[in-house]
Design an enzyme around this catalytic site. Structure first.
Site, PDB file in Angstrom:
ATOM      1  N   TYR A 151     -22.123 -19.921 -50.643  1.00  0.00           N
ATOM      2  CA  TYR A 151     -21.658 -21.295 -50.830  1.00  0.00           C
ATOM      3  C   TYR A 151     -22.577 -22.284 -50.124  1.00  0.00           C
ATOM      4  CZ  TYR A 151     -18.349 -25.222 -50.984  1.00  0.00           C
ATOM      5  OH  TYR A 151     -17.746 -26.445 -51.213  1.00  0.00           O
ATOM      6  N   GLN A 215     -11.230 -24.569 -31.879  1.00  0.00           N
ATOM      7  CA  GLN A 215     -12.203 -25.101 -32.834  1.00  0.00           C
ATOM      8  C   GLN A 215     -11.604 -26.302 -33.548  1.00  0.00           C
ATOM      9  OE1 GLN A 215     -10.582 -22.212 -33.009  1.00  0.00           O
ATOM     10  NE2 GLN A 215     -10.495 -21.342 -35.071  1.00  0.00           N
ATOM     11  N   ARG A 281     -17.611 -23.924 -35.103  1.00  0.00           N
ATOM     12  CA  ARG A 281     -16.755 -24.316 -33.992  1.00  0.00           C
ATOM     13  C   ARG A 281     -16.309 -25.768 -34.112  1.00  0.00           C
ATOM     14  NH1 ARG A 281     -13.968 -21.233 -31.064  1.00  0.00           N
ATOM     15  NH2 ARG A 281     -13.926 -22.896 -29.515  1.00  0.00           N
ATOM     16  N   GLN A 282     -17.178 -26.607 -34.647  1.00  0.00           N
ATOM     17  CA  GLN A 282     -16.872 -28.025 -34.763  1.00  0.00           C
ATOM     18  C   GLN A 282     -17.288 -28.526 -36.135  1.00  0.00           C
ATOM     19  OE1 GLN A 282     -19.258 -29.325 -31.323  1.00  0.00           O
ATOM     20  NE2 GLN A 282     -17.389 -30.192 -30.476  1.00  0.00           N
TER      21      GLN A 282
END
Length: 328
Positions: A151, A215, A281-282
């Protein structure tokens, strides 16, 4: 922002029976345009467009964008591609084909008809970002051979194709990078965090939080996103993007789980599971470009947008239970 459309247009929307596509169909029909909705129904569903079956300016074609399409249109919105990890990892080769071959076919159609063309790109082009929040000039941190690469990398390739067609053939392109979006018509089994949490909460099942839940994600309500699509498509020819579209409000996954439990009055408990591979994580957009160029920013807060989303899933689960009870 006043609408710049001055005449009826014939607009092609690939992925038009999907979550975002069907909302875009509704908005463009309301603006008076003719819509050619194209979808292979892999993740889209006729349920999302059933209410338009008799509409005189709506036409549906079941078609896979990995094959060429020969139609006459004024504008193209290329939204076709499975967008959740469960769906795009089910057949990763086909996911790559959909993004890359689909982009080539739609760009070829735009080249032949001289149509303006919009690409629904994604925040996944930023990968697991080392820059926070993510501006459009950040090149990303993507694992090119990971489970999500089918993707991530195919969407990056599609962007490259769009800009090469723009530079080489002078196509009028618009590229939007979409951040987490939610709302009615989401697929209940798409594996996305909002739909997963709501379905689990409505069933009083354990809410599965990966890792410790620290997260972060940003969540944009679908109506706000579609408004961003329209404003980008209406810009003058020299504005190509990419432009981030998303809500810069940042929530931890644990905060989202707790809010969903509260709003559904659920008896669900939160349970923790190991983080999936390459899970960022972000993720939060820098939308300063969208604000300055489009005059756009999201207006629907998370608590307000979750309410109709939860109603949508209550209805879906209620229909499913009724069918089970009658043996349907």
């Amino acid at each position: 922002m006043a609408r710049l459309y001055d005449s009826r247009k014939r607009v092609l929307i690939t992925g038009g029976a999907g979550f975002l596509g069907s909302h875009l169909v509704d908005r463009l029909l309301a603006l008076g345009h003719e819509i050619l909705c194209v979808d292979n129904l892999f993740t889209g569903t006729k349920r999302n467009i059933d209410h338009l079956r008799a509409h005189p300016r709506f036409e549906f074609i079941r078609h896979d964008v990995t094959f060429p399409l020969y139609v006459e249109v004024d504008e193209i919105y290329n939204l076709a591609c499975p967008a959740s990890p469960i769906h795009y990892q089910y057949d990763p080769v086909q996911t790559t084909k959909t993004s890359v071959h689909g982009a080539i076919n739609m760009l070829g159609l735009a080249k032949r008809t001289r149509a303006k063309i919009f690409q629904a790109s994604t925040s996944e082009v930023y990968g697991d970002p080392s820059v926070h929040p993510q501006p459009e000039d950040y090149w990303g941190n993507v694992n090119p051979i990971g489970l999500r690469s089918c993707y991530d990398e195919s969407k990056r390739c599609a962007e490259a194709l769009f800009f090469d067609y723009h530079r080489q053939y002078g196509l009028n392109i618009k590229v939007a990078r979409i951040f987490n979006t939610y709302g009615p018509r989401m697929h209940p089994n798409d594996g996305r965090v909002v739909s997963t949490f709501i379905v689990q909460a409505l069933r009083d099942e354990p809410i599965t939080v990966f890792g410790d839940g620290s997260q972060t994600r940003s969540f944009c309500y679908v109506d706000d996103l579609i408004e961003g699509f329209l404003r980008l498509m209406e810009t003058e020819d020299g504005v190509t993007g990419p432009i981030n579209l998303g809500n810069p409000g940042e929530f931890t996954i644990l905060e989202l789980a707790e809010k969903v439990i509260e709003m559904t009055n659920s008896r669900s408990k939160i349970v923790h599971r190991p983080l999936p591979a390459d899970d960022p994580r972000q993720r939060r957009p820098d939308i300063s470009r969208a604000h300055s160029i489009l005059g756009w920013e999201p207006t629907v807060p998370l608590s307000k947008g979750l309410d109709p989303t939860i109603r949508h899933f209550r209805e879906l689960l209620g229909e499913s239970a009724a069918l089970s009870a009658t043996g349907g």
